[in-house]
Design a protein around this motif. Structure first.
Motif, PDB file in Angstrom:
ATOM      1  N   GLY A  14      34.520   9.032  31.975  1.00  0.00           N
ATOM      2  CA  GLY A  14      34.741   8.004  30.716  1.00  0.00           C
ATOM      3  C   GLY A  14      36.181   7.287  30.854  1.00  0.00           C
ATOM      4  N   GLY A  15      35.963   7.205  29.733  1.00  0.00           N
ATOM      5  CA  GLY A  15      36.689   5.671  28.892  1.00  0.00           C
ATOM      6  C   GLY A  15      36.365   4.137  29.539  1.00  0.00           C
ATOM      7  N   GLU A  16      37.565   2.787  28.955  1.00  0.00           N
ATOM      8  CA  GLU A  16      37.551   1.491  29.916  1.00  0.00           C
ATOM      9  C   GLU A  16      38.943   1.745  30.617  1.00  0.00           C
ATOM     10  OE1 GLU A  16      34.905  -0.069  29.036  1.00  0.00           O
ATOM     11  OE2 GLU A  16      33.532   1.927  28.351  1.00  0.00           O
ATOM     12  N   PHE A  17      38.692   0.016  31.550  1.00  0.00           N
ATOM     13  CA  PHE A  17      39.297  -0.380  32.503  1.00  0.00           C
ATOM     14  C   PHE A  17      40.800  -0.424  31.482  1.00  0.00           C
ATOM     15  CE2 PHE A  17      35.679  -0.485  35.380  1.00  0.00           C
ATOM     16  CZ  PHE A  17      36.439   0.416  36.296  1.00  0.00           C
ATOM     17  N   SER A  18      41.872  -0.381  31.193  1.00  0.00           N
ATOM     18  CA  SER A  18      43.109  -1.216  30.658  1.00  0.00           C
ATOM     19  C   SER A  18      43.354  -2.833  31.575  1.00  0.00           C
ATOM     20  CB  SER A  18      43.938   0.164  30.669  1.00  0.00           C
ATOM     21  OG  SER A  18      44.514   0.083  31.808  1.00  0.00           O
ATOM     22  N   VAL A  19      43.143  -2.157  32.618  1.00  0.00           N
ATOM     23  CA  VAL A  19      43.627  -3.680  33.714  1.00  0.00           C
ATOM     24  C   VAL A  19      42.193  -4.004  34.540  1.00  0.00           C
ATOM     25  CG1 VAL A  19      44.814  -5.171  34.794  1.00  0.00           C
ATOM     26  CG2 VAL A  19      46.077  -3.319  33.207  1.00  0.00           C
ATOM     27  N   VAL A  20      41.750  -5.264  34.506  1.00  0.00           N
ATOM     28  CA  VAL A  20      41.493  -5.892  35.748  1.00  0.00           C
ATOM     29  C   VAL A  20      41.506  -6.546  36.446  1.00  0.00           C
ATOM     30  CG1 VAL A  20      38.648  -6.508  36.860  1.00  0.00           C
ATOM     31  CG2 VAL A  20      38.943  -4.098  35.054  1.00  0.00           C
ATOM     32  N   SER A  21      41.715  -7.495  37.416  1.00  0.00           N
ATOM     33  CA  SER A  21      42.731  -8.782  37.562  1.00  0.00           C
ATOM     34  C   SER A  21      41.602  -9.178  39.069  1.00  0.00           C
ATOM     35  CB  SER A  21      44.248  -8.664  37.518  1.00  0.00           C
ATOM     36  OG  SER A  21      44.918  -7.961  36.919  1.00  0.00           O
ATOM     37  N   ARG A  22      41.699  -9.936  38.779  1.00  0.00           N
ATOM     38  CA  ARG A  22      41.568 -10.898  40.210  1.00  0.00           C
ATOM     39  C   ARG A  22      42.036 -11.285  40.821  1.00  0.00           C
ATOM     40  NH1 ARG A  22      36.114  -8.198  40.757  1.00  0.00           N
ATOM     41  NH2 ARG A  22      35.320  -7.488  38.395  1.00  0.00           N
ATOM     42  N   PHE A  23      42.073 -11.141  42.403  1.00  0.00           N
ATOM     43  CA  PHE A  23      42.888 -12.761  43.174  1.00  0.00           C
ATOM     44  C   PHE A  23      42.453 -14.140  43.114  1.00  0.00           C
ATOM     45  CE2 PHE A  23      42.625  -8.735  45.737  1.00  0.00           C
ATOM     46  CZ  PHE A  23      44.238  -8.571  46.603  1.00  0.00           C
ATOM     47  N   LYS A  24      41.235 -14.208  42.464  1.00  0.00           N
ATOM     48  CA  LYS A  24      41.855 -15.394  41.662  1.00  0.00           C
ATOM     49  C   LYS A  24      42.068 -16.227  41.063  1.00  0.00           C
ATOM     50  CE  LYS A  24      38.033 -14.521  38.876  1.00  0.00           C
ATOM     51  NZ  LYS A  24      35.500 -14.901  38.945  1.00  0.00           N
ATOM     52  N   ASP A  25      42.696 -14.849  39.867  1.00  0.00           N
ATOM     53  CA  ASP A  25      43.424 -15.518  39.020  1.00  0.00           C
ATOM     54  C   ASP A  25      44.821 -15.348  39.177  1.00  0.00           C
ATOM     55  OD1 ASP A  25      40.690 -14.956  37.250  1.00  0.00           O
ATOM     56  OD2 ASP A  25      41.398 -13.272  37.615  1.00  0.00           O
ATOM     57  N   THR A  26      45.051 -15.154  40.359  1.00  0.00           N
ATOM     58  CA  THR A  26      46.597 -15.519  40.350  1.00  0.00           C
ATOM     59  C   THR A  26      46.939 -17.287  41.403  1.00  0.00           C
ATOM     60  OG1 THR A  26      46.487 -14.607  43.122  1.00  0.00           O
ATOM     61  CG2 THR A  26      46.455 -12.730  41.420  1.00  0.00           C
ATOM     62  N   GLU A  27      47.840 -17.329  41.640  1.00  0.00           N
ATOM     63  CA  GLU A  27      47.947 -18.598  41.709  1.00  0.00           C
ATOM     64  C   GLU A  27      48.345 -18.592  43.314  1.00  0.00           C
ATOM     65  OE1 GLU A  27      52.992 -17.547  42.764  1.00  0.00           O
ATOM     66  OE2 GLU A  27      52.773 -18.098  40.935  1.00  0.00           O
ATOM     67  N   HIS A  28      47.885 -17.330  44.245  1.00  0.00           N
ATOM     68  CA  HIS A  28      47.456 -17.511  45.553  1.00  0.00           C
ATOM     69  C   HIS A  28      46.180 -17.750  46.065  1.00  0.00           C
ATOM     70  CE1 HIS A  28      52.073 -17.095  46.292  1.00  0.00           C
ATOM     71  NE2 HIS A  28      51.947 -15.701  45.519  1.00  0.00           N
ATOM     72  N   GLY A  29      45.708 -16.831  44.413  1.00  0.00           N
ATOM     73  CA  GLY A  29      44.256 -16.544  44.904  1.00  0.00           C
ATOM     74  C   GLY A  29      42.844 -18.080  45.416  1.00  0.00           C
ATOM     75  N   VAL A  30      43.726 -19.493  44.903  1.00  0.00           N
ATOM     76  CA  VAL A  30      43.158 -21.006  45.670  1.00  0.00           C
ATOM     77  C   VAL A  30      43.056 -20.960  46.804  1.00  0.00           C
ATOM     78  CG1 VAL A  30      43.289 -21.926  43.650  1.00  0.00           C
ATOM     79  CG2 VAL A  30      45.414 -22.251  44.907  1.00  0.00           C
ATOM     80  N   ASN A  31      43.843 -20.274  47.197  1.00  0.00           N
ATOM     81  CA  ASN A  31      44.387 -20.246  48.808  1.00  0.00           C
ATOM     82  C   ASN A  31      44.036 -19.171  49.939  1.00  0.00           C
ATOM     83  OD1 ASN A  31      45.956 -22.481  48.636  1.00  0.00           O
ATOM     84  ND2 ASN A  31      48.065 -20.886  48.014  1.00  0.00           N
ATOM     85  N   MET A  32      43.382 -18.514  49.101  1.00  0.00           N
ATOM     86  CA  MET A  32      42.091 -17.309  49.633  1.00  0.00           C
ATOM     87  C   MET A  32      41.001 -17.597  50.708  1.00  0.00           C
ATOM     88  SD  MET A  32      43.246 -14.008  47.395  1.00  0.00           S
ATOM     89  CE  MET A  32      43.105 -12.431  48.391  1.00  0.00           C
ATOM     90  N   PRO A  33      40.502 -16.882  51.446  1.00  0.00           N
ATOM     91  CA  PRO A  33      39.167 -17.266  51.605  1.00  0.00           C
ATOM     92  C   PRO A  33      38.417 -16.860  50.398  1.00  0.00           C
ATOM     93  CG  PRO A  33      39.807 -15.275  53.049  1.00  0.00           C
ATOM     94  CD  PRO A  33      40.913 -15.959  52.822  1.00  0.00           C
ATOM     95  N   ALA A  34      37.182 -17.703  49.984  1.00  0.00           N
ATOM     96  CA  ALA A  34      36.590 -17.878  49.418  1.00  0.00           C
ATOM     97  C   ALA A  34      35.115 -16.915  48.734  1.00  0.00           C
ATOM     98  CB  ALA A  34      35.051 -19.305  48.948  1.00  0.00           C
ATOM     99  N   GLU A  35      34.881 -15.915  49.862  1.00  0.00           N
ATOM    100  CA  GLU A  35      35.019 -14.150  49.565  1.00  0.00           C
ATOM    101  C   GLU A  35      35.492 -13.026  49.090  1.00  0.00           C
ATOM    102  OE1 GLU A  35      36.187 -14.649  54.304  1.00  0.00           O
ATOM    103  OE2 GLU A  35      35.039 -16.084  53.218  1.00  0.00           O
ATOM    104  N   ASP A  36      37.124 -13.759  49.574  1.00  0.00           N
ATOM    105  CA  ASP A  36      37.696 -12.742  48.407  1.00  0.00           C
ATOM    106  C   ASP A  36      38.279 -12.771  47.532  1.00  0.00           C
ATOM    107  OD1 ASP A  36      37.716 -11.076  51.327  1.00  0.00           O
ATOM    108  OD2 ASP A  36      40.134 -12.111  51.770  1.00  0.00           O
ATOM    109  N   GLN A  37      38.101 -14.265  46.731  1.00  0.00           N
ATOM    110  CA  GLN A  37      38.477 -15.164  45.688  1.00  0.00           C
ATOM    111  C   GLN A  37      38.272 -13.817  44.604  1.00  0.00           C
ATOM    112  OE1 GLN A  37      38.856 -18.826  44.730  1.00  0.00           O
ATOM    113  NE2 GLN A  37      38.867 -18.969  47.048  1.00  0.00           N
ATOM    114  N   ASP A  38      37.370 -13.265  44.076  1.00  0.00           N
ATOM    115  CA  ASP A  38      36.481 -12.295  43.473  1.00  0.00           C
ATOM    116  C   ASP A  38      36.887 -11.201  43.442  1.00  0.00           C
ATOM    117  OD1 ASP A  38      35.721 -12.846  40.891  1.00  0.00           O
ATOM    118  OD2 ASP A  38      33.821 -11.778  41.640  1.00  0.00           O
TER     119      ASP A  38
END
Length: 139
Positions: free
Chosen positions: A26-50
């Motif tokens: 039960g409960g809720e996630f307190s944090v969910v961060s994705r690689f696309k939301d980081t400064e390095h995310g744009v340099n990652m393969p598209a399939e990994d960004q999410d």
């Protein structure tokens, strides 16, 4: 006083796993961060960004945390050896003291430093082969 929580490294299915754990505890996630939301995310393969960079699910007084360990970033998961102990500290001094003491004789992977998410963070394997992460969030 430092708190200690489990940190899971999964091979690209962190979101699926954590939705399962959420359905159980039960409960809720307190944090969910994705690689696309980081400064390095744009340099990652598209399939990994999410993919999930960090997720936290409070369970009672503890927090189950995890990440997608991406092969494209040089991370390889060995099932059964994919858990670390995460320490959350109350100060930079406590962070450095615990990091230095626990990593003595082990292998430092990331020295304690200010990270892009705003916290002081370090990572190491101790002399007994146990993986640790230490984090102090100044907020």
């Amino acid at each position: 006083m430092a708190t200690i929580n489990p940190y899971l490294n999964l091979p690209g299915n962190t979101e699926e796993a954590f939705n399962f754990y959420k359905s159980v505890f039960g409960g809720e996630f307190s944090v969910v961060s994705r690689f696309k939301d980081t400064e390095h995310g744009v340099n990652m393969p598209a399939e990994d960004q999410d993919k999930v960079m960090h997720i936290s699910l409070p369970i009672g007084q503890n927090v189950l945390m995890g990440t997608d360990a991406l092969e494209s970033a040089g991370h390889f998961v060995t099932i059964g050896d994919n858990i670390s102990i995460s320490i959350s500290t109350d100060s930079v001094d406590e962070t450095n003291q615990l990091f230095d003491a626990l990593s003595a004789g082990g292998k430092v992977e990331v020295p304690v430093q200010k990270m892009f998410w705003g916290a002081w963070f370090g990572m190491f394997t101790d002399k007994f082969g146990i993986k640790w992460m230490i984090n102090y969030d100044e907020k």
